[in-house]
Design a protein around this motif. Sequence first.
Motif, PDB file in Angstrom:
ATOM      1  N   ARG A   1       0.837  -1.209   0.000  1.00  0.00           N
ATOM      2  CA  ARG A   1       0.000   0.000   0.000  1.00  0.00           C
ATOM      3  C   ARG A   1       0.874   1.262   0.000  1.00  0.00           C
ATOM      4  N   VAL A   2       1.956   1.177   0.777  1.00  0.00           N
ATOM      5  CA  VAL A   2       2.845   2.350   0.846  1.00  0.00           C
ATOM      6  C   VAL A   2       3.399   2.663  -0.546  1.00  0.00           C
ATOM      7  N   ALA A   3       3.803   1.548  -1.216  1.00  0.00           N
ATOM      8  CA  ALA A   3       4.349   1.748  -2.567  1.00  0.00           C
ATOM      9  C   ALA A   3       3.304   2.388  -3.478  1.00  0.00           C
ATOM     10  N   GLU A   4       2.116   1.814  -3.367  1.00  0.00           N
ATOM     11  CA  GLU A   4       1.027   2.354  -4.186  1.00  0.00           C
ATOM     12  C   GLU A   4       0.792   3.817  -3.861  1.00  0.00           C
ATOM     13  N   LEU A   5       0.709   4.010  -2.480  1.00  0.00           N
ATOM     14  CA  LEU A   5       0.462   5.395  -2.040  1.00  0.00           C
ATOM     15  C   LEU A   5       1.548   6.348  -2.522  1.00  0.00           C
ATOM     16  N   ALA A   6       2.787   5.829  -2.415  1.00  0.00           N
ATOM     17  CA  ALA A   6       3.908   6.671  -2.854  1.00  0.00           C
ATOM     18  C   ALA A   6       3.825   6.955  -4.339  1.00  0.00           C
ATOM     19  N   VAL A   7       3.479   5.849  -5.055  1.00  0.00           N
ATOM     20  CA  VAL A   7       3.359   6.009  -6.506  1.00  0.00           C
ATOM     21  C   VAL A   7       2.221   6.972  -6.823  1.00  0.00           C
TER      22      VAL A   7
ATOM     23  N   LYS B   1       0.509  12.051  -8.430  1.00  0.00           N
ATOM     24  CA  LYS B   1      -0.201  13.326  -8.260  1.00  0.00           C
ATOM     25  C   LYS B   1       0.737  14.481  -8.296  1.00  0.00           C
ATOM     26  N   ILE B   2       1.960  14.297  -7.712  1.00  0.00           N
ATOM     27  CA  ILE B   2       2.932  15.382  -7.679  1.00  0.00           C
ATOM     28  C   ILE B   2       3.537  15.581  -9.063  1.00  0.00           C
TER      29      ILE B   2
ATOM     30  N   LYS C   1       2.484  14.326 -11.867  1.00  0.00           N
ATOM     31  CA  LYS C   1       1.529  14.215 -12.945  1.00  0.00           C
ATOM     32  C   LYS C   1       1.981  13.214 -13.953  1.00  0.00           C
ATOM     33  N   LYS C   2       1.953  13.485 -15.125  1.00  0.00           N
ATOM     34  CA  LYS C   2       2.236  12.509 -16.123  1.00  0.00           C
ATOM     35  C   LYS C   2       3.710  12.286 -16.376  1.00  0.00           C
ATOM     36  N   GLU C   3       4.575  13.206 -15.808  1.00  0.00           N
ATOM     37  CA  GLU C   3       5.993  13.146 -16.102  1.00  0.00           C
ATOM     38  C   GLU C   3       6.666  11.887 -15.607  1.00  0.00           C
ATOM     39  N   ILE C   4       6.157  11.466 -14.645  1.00  0.00           N
ATOM     40  CA  ILE C   4       6.801  10.306 -14.048  1.00  0.00           C
ATOM     41  C   ILE C   4       6.016   9.042 -14.356  1.00  0.00           C
ATOM     42  N   ASN C   5       6.714   8.100 -14.937  1.00  0.00           N
ATOM     43  CA  ASN C   5       6.137   6.791 -15.275  1.00  0.00           C
ATOM     44  C   ASN C   5       6.465   5.773 -14.215  1.00  0.00           C
ATOM     45  N   ALA C   6       5.470   5.142 -13.810  1.00  0.00           N
ATOM     46  CA  ALA C   6       5.656   4.139 -12.725  1.00  0.00           C
ATOM     47  C   ALA C   6       6.598   3.034 -13.119  1.00  0.00           C
ATOM     48  N   ALA C   7       6.463   2.672 -14.399  1.00  0.00           N
ATOM     49  CA  ALA C   7       7.339   1.593 -14.863  1.00  0.00           C
ATOM     50  C   ALA C   7       8.780   2.032 -14.931  1.00  0.00           C
ATOM     51  N   ALA C   8       8.954   3.308 -15.413  1.00  0.00           N
ATOM     52  CA  ALA C   8      10.304   3.811 -15.555  1.00  0.00           C
ATOM     53  C   ALA C   8      11.029   3.946 -14.235  1.00  0.00           C
ATOM     54  N   HIS C   9      10.275   4.143 -13.211  1.00  0.00           N
ATOM     55  CA  HIS C   9      10.910   4.347 -11.900  1.00  0.00           C
ATOM     56  C   HIS C   9      10.699   3.213 -10.945  1.00  0.00           C
TER      57      HIS C   9
ATOM     58  N   ASP D   1      12.549   0.677 -10.263  1.00  0.00           N
ATOM     59  CA  ASP D   1      13.715   0.331  -9.423  1.00  0.00           C
ATOM     60  C   ASP D   1      13.823   1.211  -8.206  1.00  0.00           C
ATOM     61  N   ILE D   2      13.537   2.530  -8.427  1.00  0.00           N
ATOM     62  CA  ILE D   2      13.570   3.451  -7.279  1.00  0.00           C
ATOM     63  C   ILE D   2      12.495   3.061  -6.259  1.00  0.00           C
ATOM     64  N   LEU D   3      11.331   2.773  -6.823  1.00  0.00           N
ATOM     65  CA  LEU D   3      10.214   2.357  -5.946  1.00  0.00           C
ATOM     66  C   LEU D   3      10.546   1.076  -5.213  1.00  0.00           C
ATOM     67  N   GLY D   4      11.214   0.235  -5.999  1.00  0.00           N
ATOM     68  CA  GLY D   4      11.609  -1.061  -5.336  1.00  0.00           C
ATOM     69  C   GLY D   4      12.546  -0.801  -4.171  1.00  0.00           C
ATOM     70  N   SER D   5      13.547   0.032  -4.354  1.00  0.00           N
ATOM     71  CA  SER D   5      14.474   0.310  -3.252  1.00  0.00           C
ATOM     72  C   SER D   5      13.763   0.989  -2.086  1.00  0.00           C
ATOM     73  N   LEU D   6      12.790   1.775  -2.493  1.00  0.00           N
ATOM     74  CA  LEU D   6      11.977   2.416  -1.425  1.00  0.00           C
ATOM     75  C   LEU D   6      11.206   1.395  -0.592  1.00  0.00           C
ATOM     76  N   LYS D   7      10.677   0.462  -1.334  1.00  0.00           N
ATOM     77  CA  LYS D   7       9.939  -0.622  -0.647  1.00  0.00           C
ATOM     78  C   LYS D   7      10.831  -1.321   0.335  1.00  0.00           C
ATOM     79  N   GLN D   8      12.048  -1.584  -0.133  1.00  0.00           N
ATOM     80  CA  GLN D   8      12.973  -2.331   0.732  1.00  0.00           C
ATOM     81  C   GLN D   8      13.340  -1.514   1.945  1.00  0.00           C
ATOM     82  N   GLY D   9      13.370  -0.228   1.778  1.00  0.00           N
ATOM     83  CA  GLY D   9      13.729   0.646   2.900  1.00  0.00           C
ATOM     84  C   GLY D   9      12.741   0.690   4.030  1.00  0.00           C
ATOM     85  N   LEU D  10      11.581   0.233   3.794  1.00  0.00           N
ATOM     86  CA  LEU D  10      10.551   0.263   4.850  1.00  0.00           C
ATOM     87  C   LEU D  10      10.821  -0.728   5.950  1.00  0.00           C
TER      88      LEU D  10
END
Lengths: 265, 156
Positions: free
Chosen positions: B123-129, B134-135, B137-145, B147-156
């Motif tokens: 949920r955190v990942a989703e929420l973060a995503v 929302k922050i 907008k369209k500039e950021i692609n979930a797929a493109a990032h 790995d960053i999200l993954g490392s974030l997940k691990q950091g929890l």
Amino acid sequence: MSAEGGLTTAGYIQHHLTNLAVCAESAKIDGHCHGFWTFHLDTLVISGLLGLLAFGLMAKLAGKATSGVPSGWQNFVEMVIGMVDQQVRDTFHGKSALVTPLAITIFVWVFLMNAMDLIPVDFLPLVAGAFGVHYLKAVPTTDPNLTFAMSITVFFIMIWMNLKVKGFGGYMHEIFTAPFGAKLAPVNFIFRVVEDIAKPISLALRLFGNMYAGEMVFILIALLGLYQLPLALPWALFHILIITLQAFVFMMLTIVYMSMAAESH
Amino acid sequence: MSINATLIGQAIWFAIFIWITMKYVWPPLQKAMADRQKQIADGLSAAERGKQEQEIAAKRSAEALREAKEKASEVIAAAEKRAQQIVEESKGQAKVEADKIVAGAKAEIDQEVERAKQQLRERVAELAVAGAEKILKKEINAAAHADILGSLKQGL
């Protein structure tokens, strides 16, 4: 009861002490019997009836005697006979089927005849007088004929016992050698004769004398009229002792004589 | 009062009575008395024997009673011991059971926690995503990032 019908005191006493005698007419002097062939009917009949009654009843009882719990009369007879038997056992150490029955007979018979003394002195003579019998001496043991008959019978049984136990030779040997030995045989013999003759005489006279005197006292008391009442009872009570004692003494001496006859000196 | 033929008559009476006593009175009575004496003696000895037997029996019964009491106390002691044992055993079992239950419950709780954490992470990942979406907008692609999200997940 005081002298009645014109009798004097002496006559009253004399009357009470006269036996009912029968004899042949030829032997009578002044209407009274004299000589040896006289029978005292009262003595014979009363002693005979008492004996038949007592020994008949005892024989009947003995026939039914059980070894279980004895009934009243058997108990009583056994008590008397047991007492006599005990005396015989204590005194007579020989073996004889005769001594105990002899002792029982003497004790029971003499006691009953003596006990006739306790019937008021005038009672039986008055009853007899009503039937026309003018003389009656109710107590058979006050007749010396009876006491001598018993003591002489005992004397003969004694001699028989001597002969049976010691044999004729042994008996003669004892007569002539005891107590001083063969050298003084005549003296021994005389001593023995005196000793043996004295036995039946003392036996008979003791019983006769005691009973005669007792009867005499009853007659004298009866002469006192009304005053006899407080006297007759104590004398009768005291007399119960005498009649028992005399029966016992006669029995006891007989046992002693028998044991002397059955033992060697 | 003179000696006369009455003497002969009385001697005959006397002889008759001696004969009756000797023949009919004394022997049966003597026999009855002797028999009774024997019966009484027998009865007394029997009573004595009975008494002795009774004493022996009393002794024996006392012995038996004592033994029974001993045995009973032994049984009671054994039963008490056994009861104690059973109580101990059941106590132990109960403890084991309770421990098991507690352990199970703990494990379940841990699992629950873990699952909740997992869910939370997701949920955190989703929420973060979603927040980033929302922050950025369209500039950021979930797929493109991813790995960053993954490392974030691990950091929890």
